[in-house]
Write a protein that holds these residues in place. Sequence first.
Motif, PDB file in Angstrom:
ATOM      1  N   LYS A   3      -0.167   8.916   7.694  1.00 10.22           N
ATOM      2  CA  LYS A   3      -0.841   8.082   6.712  1.00 10.22           C
ATOM      3  C   LYS A   3       0.067   6.937   6.267  1.00 10.22           C
ATOM      4  O   LYS A   3      -0.346   5.779   6.150  1.00 10.22           O
ATOM      5  CB  LYS A   3      -1.226   8.950   5.515  1.00 10.22           C
TER       6      LYS A   3
ATOM      7  N   GLU B 201       0.818  -1.215   0.000  1.00  8.44           N
ATOM      8  CA  GLU B 201       0.000   0.000   0.000  1.00  8.44           C
ATOM      9  C   GLU B 201       0.850   1.262   0.000  1.00  8.44           C
ATOM     10  O   GLU B 201       0.325   2.368  -0.095  1.00  8.44           O
ATOM     11  CB  GLU B 201      -0.935  -0.003   1.211  1.00  8.44           C
TER      12      GLU B 201
ATOM     13  N   ARG C 205      -0.342   2.706   7.304  1.00  9.23           N
ATOM     14  CA  ARG C 205      -0.635   1.614   6.372  1.00  9.23           C
ATOM     15  C   ARG C 205       0.532   0.654   6.203  1.00  9.23           C
ATOM     16  O   ARG C 205       0.621  -0.067   5.234  1.00  9.23           O
ATOM     17  CB  ARG C 205      -1.099   2.167   5.029  1.00  9.23           C
TER      18      ARG C 205
END
Lengths: 250, 250, 299, 257, 257
Positions: free
Chosen positions: C245, C89, C249
Amino acid sequence: MTRSAVIPEGKNGVLIQIKAVTKSFQQHDVLKRLDITLYPGQFTSIIGKSGSGKSTLLKLISGLDAPSEGDILLDGEALNGISGSTTMMFQDSRLLPWKSVIDNVGIGLQGEWRPKALHFLQQVGLENKADQWPSTLSGGQKQRVALARALVRNPRMLLLDEPLGALDALTRLEMQQLIERLWLEQRFTALLVTHDVNEAITLSDRILLLEDGDIALDMDIDLPRPRSRTDSQVGKWERQILDRIMRNSS
Amino acid sequence: MTRSAVIPEGKNGVLIQIKAVTKSFQQHDVLKRLDITLYPGQFTSIIGKSGSGKSTLLKLISGLDAPSEGDILLDGEALNGISGSTTMMFQDSRLLPWKSVIDNVGIGLQGEWRPKALHFLQQVGLENKADQWPSTLSGGQKQRVALARALVRNPRMLLLDEPLGALDALTRLEMQQLIERLWLEQRFTALLVTHDVNEAITLSDRILLLEDGDIALDMDIDLPRPRSRTDSQVGKWERQILDRIMRNSS
Amino acid sequence: SEGQLEVVRIGYQKGNTLNILKVKGNLDERLKKQGIKIEWNVFPSGGTVLEALAAGKIDYGNAADGSGVFAQASGQSFVYVGSDLPNPEGMGIMVHKDSGIAGIGDLKGKKVAVVKGGNHHYLTVLALESSGLQYDDVEYVYVKDASEGRALFETKQVDALGSWDPFFATVQMDLQPVTLTDGSHYSPNRTFYYATKEFAEAHPEIVKAILEETDVSDQWANENKGEVVKMLAGELGIDEESLAKMVERRTYGVEAITKEIIAPQQQLADTFHKIGLIEHSIDVSSYMPVGKEWVPDLK
Amino acid sequence: MMKKRTIVNFMLPWLLPLLIIVIWQWTASMEIVSAKIFPTPVTIAETGWKMIANGVLAEHMLISLQRALIGLLIGGGIGLAMGILNASFHLSYRLFDTTIQMVRNIPHLALVPLVIIWIGIGESSKIFLVALGVMFPVYVNTYHGIRNVSNDLVEMGKVYGLKRREIFRHILLPGALPSIFVGLRYALGVMWLTLIVAETIATNSGIGYLAMNAREFMQADIIILSIIIYACFGKIADLLAKWLEKGLLKWNQTYHP
Amino acid sequence: MMKKRTIVNFMLPWLLPLLIIVIWQWTASMEIVSAKIFPTPVTIAETGWKMIANGVLAEHMLISLQRALIGLLIGGGIGLAMGILNASFHLSYRLFDTTIQMVRNIPHLALVPLVIIWIGIGESSKIFLVALGVMFPVYVNTYHGIRNVSNDLVEMGKVYGLKRREIFRHILLPGALPSIFVGLRYALGVMWLTLIVAETIATNSGIGYLAMNAREFMQADIIILSIIIYACFGKIADLLAKWLEKGLLKWNQTYHP
Ligand SMILES: Nc1ncnc2c1ncn2[C@@H]1O[C@H](COP(=O)(O)OP(=O)(O)OP(=O)(O)O)[C@@H](O)[C@H]1O
Ligand SMILES: Nc1ncnc2c1ncn2[C@@H]1O[C@H](COP(=O)(O)OP(=O)(O)OP(=O)(O)O)[C@@H](O)[C@H]1O
Ligand SMILES: [Mg+2]
Ligand SMILES: [Mg+2]
């Protein structure tokens, strides 16, 4: 020894008026409140000791340098920068090393100048050097190229700073005659700096002696032309002036 | 007019022998199989028309340039490059613009040279310019600095290329006397290029006339010293030489 | 090098796991007990880490999967000694909201900015193929680094941008683009730990120690993501939101090299060969020995 | 004998490069570092030959040459013009010199992001960087060349009625030419050097791209090949400048054979 | 009135940089591109101030200055020596000039891999690159400066019994000095410029690192800040060279105030 009114005719020449001109370098006054009037078409010689300010005066008249005080008028107009009617031959020859001899003579001339430049090169005896670089010339040859360069452009005012200093007696004589002939033809105002008193007398209407920043002597030479350097009249004048120079110094 | 055996004494001076020397530039022979012997301590003047090869000859003797053919011997030894005993004053002053006047005079001198350099500056009348840049000097002042620079180093051989050309009559006379006095003291071999015939006669033992690449005239001047430029004997010689120069040319 | 080891020269890139390890200091401490010092060298890119490694100027370093393939293809000698957990990701392909591009298939004929040979470049190739396009059905605009790509994207000189974390995250935060795809289902997007052959063979226990301590600091990172974000913000000068962020992930952790890890790496090498990035096909397994002495004991 | 000497003399400048190659071959064949990261001259020659044979090298060189020349023309032109302007007018000097001195010191690498934003990724961005790099050496040497022309000669020109333009053409420009050539010699070097940065901007072609791409993908042979190509360009630029000098500075005795 | 004029005259050189900043603030505040990749001068000033205040900037500058100066000393020294040598001895010129002309044309970026192999990743590799970059401008200007000293003056020196060393010291060197200063001015620029490549080699300090790292991590404000710092260095280098010139070239009338 005072200035009489022998003004030669010369519509072509420039009237030069020097009014209370002072020129100083650092604190030192080289020229001190100088007042001179040079009449149109007059041939004037300036003599004076080494360092007396002759070149400085010529530089001021040419407009290359400005007086510290006072004014210079050409034909009644205040000089401001270089005037188009002036030509000056410098004490050093100032040839452009990157131009051939003839191109040096012709610099700044318009139109078909080559034949004219070649003619003047011939007059100074250097037509065979026309296509050489200046660096291959002898001292006197350089000086003559510079002379040709000054004479070729029919000036209304010609300033000559020791133009013949590096020439032998014979060549010198020929060049004197060349200058006189052109002057008689064109009647420009001529100002000649020279160390050769005899030369000053044979060529000029008037002789100025520069001393201590001032005119110490202002003499009209009213001998008939052509004059010969061995003429007894010339000799008399010469002795008189040399005596004056020598006397004053000791 | 042939060379007689008047050899002045001079243990100090250099013997210069020029043997069948030719110097050509491109195809043109400036000097043609020249043979001259200059005796130790002799004072010789070279005269000749502008471009006759006087400076070229001096350059060969100084070792700055090599002959195209022939040999030059100093004290019997073949010249190869610059000899330590020579000093030359060039036709142009060649002052270093980045050195003050006195530093120019003293260039290359060893030890305590300042008083000596100042002394010679005084001799040429320029002690008050000692700390100026050369660019602020007048033409004649530059020449005198160059003269001082040449004289200060007690050479055994002194080559002078028109050393006084830019000087007024009076200063010129003083400089002539200075040169003669030093020469009388030190008896170096002197070779003077000049356009002033009178100067040549007053100063030298011998006069050479260079013409068409050859010696056209070789004259010993055996007048007693000190000589005066207005002396009648000097005048006689002068007229004789000038006549010779003028005659040949026309 | 034989004999008593005094210094271990480690090369790292800013923001990577070795950076966290360096800051935590647990490895320094452990090796100090054995009289070994660590010389930390920071490099601007994975390629430069391997450059220095191949020249023998460092012993151990960390770089992305692609770098290893390129270095092997150019014949350098080194070994893979370990791997990070996958982070698919952490990279993706983006387009502007108003671009009218809805899926990978719409990219045909469009300009895509990528760093040549980067993980997101690889991702683009795979994604294109899986949507039935040829890998060269788009016009690649090769850029030098992430900021160049972003500048091109933002000034709309390109239609799509491939990027990787943390830059991927910043672009997502700042420009609110449409993310066409990330690496999930395409590529594990691993980074690897590399060592010179000489070092790994002479000092497997040190390699093991490094891997173990890396895992320790990784576990700490997983439990203290807030602190990691703060730390990275200081190191990288990137805003905390974006870094959060990125960190969110990702799961940090070390793995030993296994067949399962070799396979996708071989696929990457084969793909790069196919699209002409490397001249010859290579066998990555020869550089990825399994079950060596340096395999770490992970908790 | 004479002939032998001429050959020796001719070879002299190539002695050192040759020596370097010999030492290089020798050390490389000793394999102190692996031949992969430091290949031998023979390997390089092979790579080079392959790239010449298949035309790849010529292609890269051609596109680089084009970028370089356009950049040189623009940047050199501006540098020359600014040099002339600033040497002639004090106002213009005061106005522009500081800015030029500042701009020239900005590394191209740092400028690239801004260039991409302002100029984009097309050819113009590459030409812009070349022009920027080339401008400065031409500028500074033109400026100094003109300022160092003897004032005596300028005075002469003024008194002889030369117009400003003529003084420039006949006196200042020829007098400054030797110095301008030094600037050109630089510029010819910088022109190529700049490409290594310029050709990282979204391109697949050019010598700069070749070198940087090779580094990226660790192709040691191509890196070294590109170094050699750059070196040869340096020599060619130098020969070119010398040849121009020879033609235009015949009068200058200091011209070095 | 007089006072006003002096201020205007003093400000003149800064007019253009100021104008650039004003236009920049204006365009940036229009937000054609986001402030993230093209921040306003005000943002930059804030960033700059922060970095000055916390001493980070000073730290980077100090380390860069150290690398730059050592490199300048070494490279400048070698360049000067080679320039003098090659201008004095034709043999040495033939032997070395070609090689120098070739080496100077090799981009540092392409050299980095080799530098890492030969010199490693420590300080010496950075200093090496600076020295290499600085060498050439000093070399070429020294060489040309010496060659262009009037042969008349050298002849004079020879006849006046100056030894080779003295001719060099009293004639060639002072005559070449204006040209050497042009070289120095270049070198001072190149010195900083090189760091942007040199400081990518395994370091996290220095102005070059700052710029390249900022580029890597999209810190547009720091990129632009570093550009400004570089520009200021350019101005400082120029002032320094001028100041030196003023001191050492008093005799030179062409010295430009
Ligand atoms: N730029 C200058 N700075 C300082 N002093 C100067 C400058 N130019 C000239 N002088 C001085 O002014 C005086 C006059 O110089 P000028 O050149 O006019 O003399 P001159 O009469 O032509 O002498 P010469 O016959 O030797 O050529 C000299 O003492 C000189 O040193
Ligand atoms: N390098 C050279 N190349 C070509 N010709 C030269 C060179 N040097 C001198 N000449 C020529 O040689 C001749 C003699 O020159 P030289 O300088 O010796 O004359 P000179 O007798 O000193 O003249 P002057 O009294 O004018 O100084 C001149 O015609 C000159 O043009
Ligand atoms: Mg005078
Ligand atoms: Mg002569």
